[in-house]
Design an enzyme around this catalytic site. Structure first.
Site, PDB file in Angstrom:
ATOM      1  CE  LYS A  15       2.956   7.255   7.878  1.00 29.34           C
ATOM      2  NZ  LYS A  15       3.678   7.098   6.713  1.00 29.34           N
ATOM      3  NE  ARG A  88       7.839  12.155   7.009  1.00 25.20           N
ATOM      4  CZ  ARG A  88       6.747  11.393   6.239  1.00 25.20           C
ATOM      5  NH1 ARG A  88       5.612  12.544   6.363  1.00 25.20           N
ATOM      6  NH2 ARG A  88       6.856  11.046   4.794  1.00 25.20           N
ATOM      7  NE  ARG A 122       1.961   6.121  -3.052  1.00 25.23           N
ATOM      8  CZ  ARG A 122       2.707   6.064  -2.001  1.00 25.23           C
ATOM      9  NH1 ARG A 122       1.006   6.484  -0.582  1.00 25.23           N
ATOM     10  NH2 ARG A 122       3.776   7.305  -1.371  1.00 25.23           N
ATOM     11  NE  ARG A 155       3.439  10.602  -3.223  1.00 23.45           N
ATOM     12  CZ  ARG A 155       3.048  10.274  -2.380  1.00 23.45           C
ATOM     13  NH1 ARG A 155       2.181  10.372  -1.159  1.00 23.45           N
ATOM     14  NH2 ARG A 155       4.459  10.412  -1.260  1.00 23.45           N
ATOM     15  NE  ARG A 166       8.527   8.454   0.452  1.00 21.56           N
ATOM     16  CZ  ARG A 166       7.573   8.348  -0.493  1.00 21.56           C
ATOM     17  NH1 ARG A 166       7.720   7.401  -1.134  1.00 21.56           N
ATOM     18  NH2 ARG A 166       6.197   8.318   0.356  1.00 21.56           N
TER      19      ARG A 166
HETATM   20  P1  AMP Z   1       4.642  10.917   2.466  1.00 24.03           P
HETATM   21  O1  AMP Z   1       3.231  11.395   1.611  1.00 24.03           O
HETATM   22  O2  AMP Z   1       4.021  11.344   3.779  1.00 24.03           O
HETATM   23  O3  AMP Z   1       5.437  10.453   2.613  1.00 24.03           O
HETATM   24  O4  AMP Z   1       5.513  12.771   2.637  1.00 24.03           O
HETATM   25  C1  AMP Z   1       6.108  13.161   1.458  1.00 24.03           C
HETATM   26  C2  AMP Z   1       7.518  14.262   1.625  1.00 24.03           C
HETATM   27  O5  AMP Z   1       6.966  14.709   2.707  1.00 24.03           O
HETATM   28  C3  AMP Z   1       8.251  13.028   3.012  1.00 24.03           C
HETATM   29  O6  AMP Z   1       9.570  13.132   1.441  1.00 24.03           O
HETATM   30  C4  AMP Z   1       9.052  14.500   3.341  1.00 24.03           C
HETATM   31  O7  AMP Z   1       9.798  14.817   2.216  1.00 24.03           O
HETATM   32  C5  AMP Z   1       8.231  15.007   3.174  1.00 24.03           C
HETATM   33  N1  AMP Z   1       7.204  15.842   4.662  1.00 24.03           N
HETATM   34  C6  AMP Z   1       5.964  15.283   5.276  1.00 24.03           C
HETATM   35  N2  AMP Z   1       5.809  14.744   6.286  1.00 24.03           N
HETATM   36  C7  AMP Z   1       7.168  15.367   6.848  1.00 24.03           C
HETATM   37  C8  AMP Z   1       7.108  16.035   8.527  1.00 24.03           C
HETATM   38  N3  AMP Z   1       6.237  15.495   9.538  1.00 24.03           N
HETATM   39  N4  AMP Z   1       8.581  16.667   8.590  1.00 24.03           N
HETATM   40  C9  AMP Z   1       9.541  16.707   7.946  1.00 24.03           C
HETATM   41  N5  AMP Z   1       9.040  16.337   5.780  1.00 24.03           N
HETATM   42  C10 AMP Z   1       7.973  15.696   5.959  1.00 24.03           C
END
Ligand code: AMP
Length: 210
Positions: A15, A88, A122, A155, A166
């Protein structure tokens, strides 16, 4: 109302990469919700610490905080926004359609096992945030960023335990958004295992919505 495009897909579906390319093409702002939250989590404020513990555990932060951070992050005069990692949850999807003029939702399709392999391999630059993969996109010098010589790290939420959380959160909360947007006639499914350029071209081939 601000025009919006959304990228939806399991973590590791690409994405972020595709949203960045489309932002460069359209002049829209790219809003990566995970990056916005990680920035918060680096602050040594009570909120920063709370966000850090939620993110590191792979859980979702509250909808209210997400909305607040989006409105702070978006410049008032922006041409449009490409959301990546938002919405989300169903409540976030409702908020999005109420507050933005949604043009398209690109759903990047990839098998769970392929997505997990991408996440496990990653590495990100600790200095500039550039993304690498130990097999698919290795840096020239092991452990070092090609762009800025920064140290490459994994990360915290790419640990096997956090990845499992996740992925669970994705299927529990986010997957159902696919139907929600399909019913609105806005969903375009894109097979996401090909090359970055091919996938970008597929998306550009669809951009006749303006
Ligand atoms: P990502 O890098 O997109 O995997 O996001 C990392 C983390 O940020 C996720 O595992 C959630 O803890 C938090 N997060 C990201 N986007 C959202 C969202 N739209 N709503 C709630 N938590 C989010």
């Amino acid at each position: 109302m601000i025009d919006a495009i959304v990228f939806l897909g399991i973590q590791g579906s690409g994405k972020g990469t595709q949203a960045k390319l489309l932002a460069a093409h359209t002049g829209f702002e790219h809003l990566n919700m995970g990056d916005v939250l990680r920035e918060q989590s680096r602050l040594s404020t009570p909120l920063g610490k709370e966000v850090k513990s939620i993110i590191d555990g792979g859980e979702l932060v509250s909808d209210e905080l997400v909305y607040k951070l989006i409105s702070t992050a978006l410049p008032a005069d922006c041409l449009g926004v490409i959301f990546d990692g938002f919405p989300r949850t169903p409540a976030q999807a409702e908020h999005l359609v109420k507050n933005y003029r949604l043009a398209r939702v690109y759903y990047l399709e990839i098998k769970e096992a392929d997505a997990i392999a991408r996440l496990e391999g990653r590495r990100v630059c600790s200095k500039c945030g550039a993304n690498y993969h130990i097999q698919n996109k290795p840096p020239e010098k092991r452990g070092v960023c090609d762009l800025c010589d920064g140290l490459l790290i994994t990360r915290a939420d790419d640990s096997p335990k956090a990845i499992a959380e996740r992925v669970k959160a994705f299927y529990k909360e986010t997957f159902k958004l696919k139907d929600f947007f399909a019913k609105m006639g806005l969903l375009v499914a894109i097979p996401a295992l090909g090359s970055i350029d091919d996938i970008h071209r597929m998306i550009l081939g669809d951009i006749h919505w303006d």
